[in-house]
Design a protein around this motif. Sequence first.
Motif, PDB file in Angstrom:
ATOM      1  N   THR A  99       0.820  -1.217   0.000  1.00  0.00           N
ATOM      2  CA  THR A  99       0.000   0.000   0.000  1.00  0.00           C
ATOM      3  C   THR A  99       0.853   1.266   0.000  1.00  0.00           C
ATOM      4  O   THR A  99       0.383   2.336  -0.393  1.00  0.00           O
ATOM      5  CB  THR A  99      -0.953   0.017   1.210  1.00  0.00           C
ATOM      6  N   GLN A 100       2.101   1.145   0.432  1.00  0.00           N
ATOM      7  CA  GLN A 100       3.002   2.300   0.353  1.00  0.00           C
ATOM      8  C   GLN A 100       3.479   2.547  -1.082  1.00  0.00           C
ATOM      9  O   GLN A 100       3.737   3.695  -1.462  1.00  0.00           O
ATOM     10  CB  GLN A 100       4.206   2.092   1.272  1.00  0.00           C
ATOM     11  N   ARG A 110       1.856   1.292  -4.024  1.00  0.00           N
ATOM     12  CA  ARG A 110       0.790   1.268  -5.031  1.00  0.00           C
ATOM     13  C   ARG A 110      -0.033   2.554  -4.943  1.00  0.00           C
ATOM     14  O   ARG A 110      -0.507   2.917  -3.858  1.00  0.00           O
ATOM     15  CB  ARG A 110      -0.111   0.057  -4.786  1.00  0.00           C
ATOM     16  N   THR A 111      -0.213   3.229  -6.055  1.00  0.00           N
ATOM     17  CA  THR A 111      -0.961   4.489  -6.056  1.00  0.00           C
ATOM     18  C   THR A 111      -2.335   4.314  -6.675  1.00  0.00           C
ATOM     19  O   THR A 111      -2.525   3.547  -7.618  1.00  0.00           O
ATOM     20  CB  THR A 111      -0.199   5.580  -6.821  1.00  0.00           C
ATOM     21  N   GLY A 123      -3.730   9.043  -7.742  1.00  0.00           N
ATOM     22  CA  GLY A 123      -2.598   9.941  -7.590  1.00  0.00           C
ATOM     23  C   GLY A 123      -1.872   9.901  -6.265  1.00  0.00           C
ATOM     24  O   GLY A 123      -0.945  10.690  -6.045  1.00  0.00           O
ATOM     25  N   LYS A 124      -2.237   9.001  -5.362  1.00  0.00           N
ATOM     26  CA  LYS A 124      -1.505   8.917  -4.096  1.00  0.00           C
ATOM     27  C   LYS A 124      -1.474   7.470  -3.606  1.00  0.00           C
ATOM     28  O   LYS A 124      -2.330   6.656  -3.984  1.00  0.00           O
ATOM     29  CB  LYS A 124      -2.128   9.826  -3.037  1.00  0.00           C
ATOM     30  N   PRO A 125      -0.481   7.126  -2.769  1.00  0.00           N
ATOM     31  CA  PRO A 125      -0.370   5.753  -2.273  1.00  0.00           C
ATOM     32  C   PRO A 125      -1.626   5.326  -1.522  1.00  0.00           C
ATOM     33  O   PRO A 125      -2.252   6.131  -0.831  1.00  0.00           O
ATOM     34  CB  PRO A 125       0.843   5.806  -1.346  1.00  0.00           C
ATOM     35  N   GLU A 158      -2.183   6.208   2.140  1.00  0.00           N
ATOM     36  CA  GLU A 158      -2.508   7.576   2.537  1.00  0.00           C
ATOM     37  C   GLU A 158      -4.012   7.815   2.664  1.00  0.00           C
ATOM     38  O   GLU A 158      -4.437   8.852   3.190  1.00  0.00           O
ATOM     39  CB  GLU A 158      -1.881   8.578   1.573  1.00  0.00           C
TER      40      GLU A 158
END
Length: 380
Positions: free
Chosen positions: A268-269, A271-272, A275-277, A280
Amino acid sequence: MIPRTLFDHEHEEFRSTVRRFLADECMPFHEQWEEDRRVPREIWRKAGELGMLNATTPEAYGGLGLNHLFTMITVEEIAFANVTGLNGFGIQDICAGYIANFGTEEQKLQWLPKMASGEVIAALAMTEPNTGSDLQAIKTRAVLNGDEYVINGAKTFISNGTNCDLIVLVAKTGNSGKGSQDISLILVEADNAGVSKSKPLRKVGLHAQDTTMLFFENVRVPVCNVLGGEPGKGFYQMMKELAWERLSIAIASISGAQAVLDHTVDYTQGRTVFGKPIIEFQNSRFKLADLKTEITIGQTYVDRCMELCLEHKLTTEAAAAAKMWCSDLYSKVVDACLQLHGGNGYMLEYPVARHYIDSRITRIYGGANDIMRELIARTL
């Protein structure tokens, strides 16, 4: 979170040895073992050289004479790496425990050194085609005939069944009608006349773990093969050892759950989405936080049970609770983490997918979890 305090420097050195063995000798070949549905015997011998088999067996019988913490480390590392083909090492340890704790001197000298070295592979034959967790309802019978027992019956779901040289067999030797008092454990060599094995069973998961049916047709063994030399003690012997077996399943479940969580945090850190992981997103972080908390709670309980085990104070209900709760949690963690992987979680190249197919059995073997609830409920 809460630091673990069970292990010292010697334990961590052993853990490093186990990790190297798994990384170098097992993980690169595990996919082929899954195709073969068994682990090569050479791996057993190499594990024996490293003290991974029967570490608790006394030195006088070829073992290292260590406590269960070393076995715990082996169980944890195998589960963390998900090298499920080596789950049979746990069966080897359980069988050695029966012989070491209840066997005659002759039985100990005959079998324990070869089991510790990996020369002899043992299987525990309890479950029958029509009998699961109710061990008192088994049909396999050993009838006394002179100075021999004649054994007839069938067993199923037997781990190490294909590779095994020695079978610790659960059979009825009495006719008192008192259930537990009629059961004995009998040591049967797998090459005895009348012993036969099925082809490896096709399972949902644990594809590399050797699992078969065993058949006994007029198998003759000397009376001295009864574990401990006295018939009718089998149920008592099993109850004494089942607590450790169930705790070992809890140990593996928590370690497997931790591995899945670690893999998922990494995924999960990196893979986006939008536009964000993935990590997050608050939903993802909160789910992972919940799982981390529950795993920590489970690990703390397992470690406390391990302390009680070392003090010979682990109760049946405590081990049942550990097995039930931790195996349930393992499945919960795997399911939630697979969801966070999306479609990739269904692909076997990702560790979470392999845990998904391998973890489900932990809620069944060693006694189904509803049976664990019944054992706990009896103490209310």
